[in-house]
Design an enzyme around this catalytic site. Structure first.
Site, PDB file in Angstrom:
ATOM      1  N   SER A 107      39.180  34.624  37.871  1.00 52.91           N
ATOM      2  CA  SER A 107      40.012  35.578  37.125  1.00 52.91           C
ATOM      3  C   SER A 107      41.092  36.302  37.928  1.00 52.91           C
ATOM      4  O   SER A 107      41.921  37.000  37.346  1.00 52.91           O
ATOM      5  CB  SER A 107      39.135  36.627  36.442  1.00 52.91           C
ATOM      6  OG  SER A 107      38.648  36.123  35.228  1.00 52.91           O
ATOM      7  N   LYS A 129      43.441  46.903  37.149  1.00 53.42           N
ATOM      8  CA  LYS A 129      42.869  46.223  35.978  1.00 53.42           C
ATOM      9  C   LYS A 129      42.003  47.208  35.206  1.00 53.42           C
ATOM     10  O   LYS A 129      41.273  48.002  35.815  1.00 53.42           O
ATOM     11  CB  LYS A 129      42.053  45.022  36.460  1.00 53.42           C
ATOM     12  CG  LYS A 129      41.562  44.093  35.358  1.00 53.42           C
ATOM     13  CD  LYS A 129      40.878  42.867  35.967  1.00 53.42           C
ATOM     14  CE  LYS A 129      40.341  41.922  34.928  1.00 53.42           C
ATOM     15  NZ  LYS A 129      39.706  40.719  35.514  1.00 53.42           N
ATOM     16  N   SER A 169      41.141  36.271  33.643  1.00 49.28           N
ATOM     17  CA  SER A 169      41.206  37.447  32.822  1.00 49.28           C
ATOM     18  C   SER A 169      42.172  38.515  33.361  1.00 49.28           C
ATOM     19  O   SER A 169      42.618  39.373  32.597  1.00 49.28           O
ATOM     20  CB  SER A 169      39.812  38.059  32.681  1.00 49.28           C
ATOM     21  OG  SER A 169      39.352  38.544  33.914  1.00 49.28           O
TER      22      SER A 169
END
Lengths: 95, 487
Positions: free
Chosen positions: B180, B81, B156
């Site tokens: 997330s 990420k 997210s």
């Protein structure tokens, strides 16, 4: 409106955010709506509850003071938008 | 070579060890699939093609020299990420503010994956500064759901979920502040694991809310996730919130047995007006556990009713202070439009941050400004305490708690993402877990009538990772991984 225009501007100034007009109007409305929602948390009585800071019980954490991650000055400064002769360059702050 | 990228991470690594595949050809195949599919899914912000190829060569050489014997991830392409620092590779947080930021150091998790021989294939998309649940707030545009590109992959960690589901990576790292990792995993039919707070070092994770953030893996099955978790967890002198544990041998919990496991189901979620498909999948999952010999019981835990409110206050307050570091001076976006230092700060931040980030900074600052501290911040901390205690009480009786991961499946990317009643309740399922610092995993448990995946959430007691791993593994035996019809 819980957050008045004046209070709103004061917070924006405090967090150093310039906002364009449309953003300002939308944000102010959004924040007031959110506050209405957040305040529903007052329905629950928590007078006898101690506020929680942290998931695990606090304890001191020690480690040996050994320097690691020796990145070079150049690496550290490479991300600066403006850097000269070992200094970050900013607009004049003293007349 | 597309078949290669369909394998599980552990199968791939075994084939590499057995000399059936070389790390270089695997990396090449992975890059090929990424190039083909990225125009559709937009999972990645940065593809580290050259670095990956070089690393593949080096790892293959090390394997040939007899290294990585005990590493189940050697040679496996992973995606990280883009809020996790990677030395020399752009780390943008999907924000204009950090669009050109190149860290001079690796996050501890990045370092540990490298040490395990995993190949860093690229940096994946997210909502700006991990604030959101759709990737729609990304400065680089939204990612698409591999089950149907009209839908969001969640967020997210939406790039992390899209990449793994679209076979653009074998496993990925995400971060979870209020769901997330788990929600995008659920939306994409994957396993997403959020460890106990303090299990994985946050050093090098660009913080959203420091007391809630935790890094964890997303994968196509629980065993892949566990091997990543084992590689990244553990004591780190660089993060004082990591709790030293004796052992991290999570893979020992990959056992197909839930007989006599005590499972609690919070009544709250059964009362909800659950979408029919989600209700039937959830009920089906409960029955599966019962059939496997677990002891199920419904119980009350009403304290979590107010978790979303408390989450908003605490996460925004922490985000507001965390994001004060972006000043346009030391790193990050600097405006061209300023006369004074104050204007430089304000315009750099005004231009560099998107709307959602500004909203949370403003809200957070309001919450902790003078006069409001007791009303909002301390009240939220008291609720956090109550939630944590309620969970502790529940875990006196149960080994694992079960809930739907989300009250809906992935929404359309074109739908209005403003808050709805249902969304609030859905987030409540997730963020109460972060407030209490508990471990939780989302695993696939079916699909809705639109063909979109449905997730099941298993919550464990603090450091009770092994219980949820065992339960998830047992359930997975009854429901093997199903892949989306990607090209």
């Amino acid at each position: 409106m819980k957050i008045t225009k004046e209070r709103f501007n004061n917070i924006a100034d405090m967090v150093k955010l310039s906002l364009i007009k449309e953003e300002e109007t939308k944000l102010n409305k959004d924040l007031n709506q959110l506050l209405d929602f957040i305040e529903t948390m007052n329905e629950i009585d928590t007078d006898d509850v101690v506020p929680m800071d942290y998931v695990h019980s606090l304890r001191n954490v020690y480690r040996e003071d050994i320097a690691t991650d020796l990145s070079t000055k150049e690496e550290e400064h490479a991300n600066a938008p403006d850097f000269m002769d070992g200094y970050y360059v900013v607009p004049r702050i003293l007349e | 070579m597309k078949e290669v990228t369909r394998m599980s991470a552990l199968t791939l690594a075994r084939k590499i060890k057995n000399r059936e595949l070389s790390v270089e050809e695997v990396t090449e195949a992975q890059l090929q699939v990424i190039k083909e599919r990225e125009p559709i899914y937009n999972s990645y912000i940065t593809i580290t093609e050259n670095e990956a190829k070089e690393q593949a060569k080096a790892v293959q050489r090390q394997i040939d020299d007899g290294e990585f014997k005990n590493s189940p991830l050697a040679g496996v392409p992973v995606a990280i990420k883009d809020n996790i620092c990677t030395k020399g590779v752009k780390t943008t947080c999907a924000s204009k503010m950090l669009a050109d930021f190149i860290p001079s150091y690796n996050a501890t998790v990045t370092e540990r994956l490298r040490d395990a021989g995993a190949i860093l294939i690229g940096k994946v998309n997210l909502d700006e500064f991990a604030m959101g649940g759709t990737t729609k707030t990304s400065y680089f545009g939204p990612s698409k759901n591999p089950w149907n590109p009209d839908y969001t992959p969640g967020g997210s960690s939406g790039g992390s979920s899209a990449a793994v589901a679209a076979e653009e990576a074998f496993v990925s790292l995400g971060s979870d502040t209020g769901g997330s990792i788990r929600q995008p995993a659920a939306y994409c039919g994957l396993v997403g694991f959020k460890p106990t707070y303090g299990t994985v070092s946050r050093y090098g994770l660009i913080p959203l809310a420091s007391s809630l953030d935790q890094i964890g893996p997303l994968g196509r099955n629980i065993s892949d996730c566990v091997s990543v978790l084992e590689a990244i967890s553990g004591y780190d002198p660089k993060d004082s919130t990591v709790v030293k544990q004796e052992k991290y041998a999570y893979s020992q919990a990959l056992v197909d047995d839930v007989s006599n496991m005590r499972i609690g189901i919070p009544k709250l979620y059964l009362d909800e007006d659950l979408n029919e498909d989600i209700r039937s999948c959830f009920m089906g999952a409960l029955k599966t556990f019962e059939d496997m010999g677990a002891k199920l019981e419904i119980f009350d835990i009403n304290e979590i009713m107010y978790s979303l409110q408390a989450y908003y206050v605490i996460s925004c307050a922490e985000a507001s202070s965390n994001l004060s570091r972006y000043d346009g001076v030391r790193y990050g976006h600097r405006t061209a439009d300023y006369d004074s230092l104050d204007e430089l700060y304000k315009n750099s931040r005004g231009e560099g941050f998107g709307y959602e980030v500004k909203r949370r900074i403003m809200l957070g600052a309001y919450m902790i400004s003078s006069g409001n501290y007791e009303t909002y911040y301390n009240k939220a901390r008291r609720i956090r305490s109550a939630i944590s205690r309620a969970y502790e009480k529940a875990f006196d009786k149960y080994d694992v708690l079960l809930s739907p991961e989300s009250l809906n499946t992935a929404p359309l990317l074109s739908s209005d993402s403003s808050q709805t009643h249902k969304k609030h309740k859905s987030e409540m399922l997730n963020c109460s877990v972060n407030l209490a610092g508990l471990p939780a995993v989302s695993i696939p448990c079916g699909k809705d009538r639109k063909g979109l995946p449905i997730g099941l959430q298993l919550i464990g007691n603090k450091f009770g990772e092994k219980n949820i791993i065992q339960a998830a593994y047992s359930f997975e035996q009854t429901k093997p991984y199903e892949r989306p019809k990607v090209r």
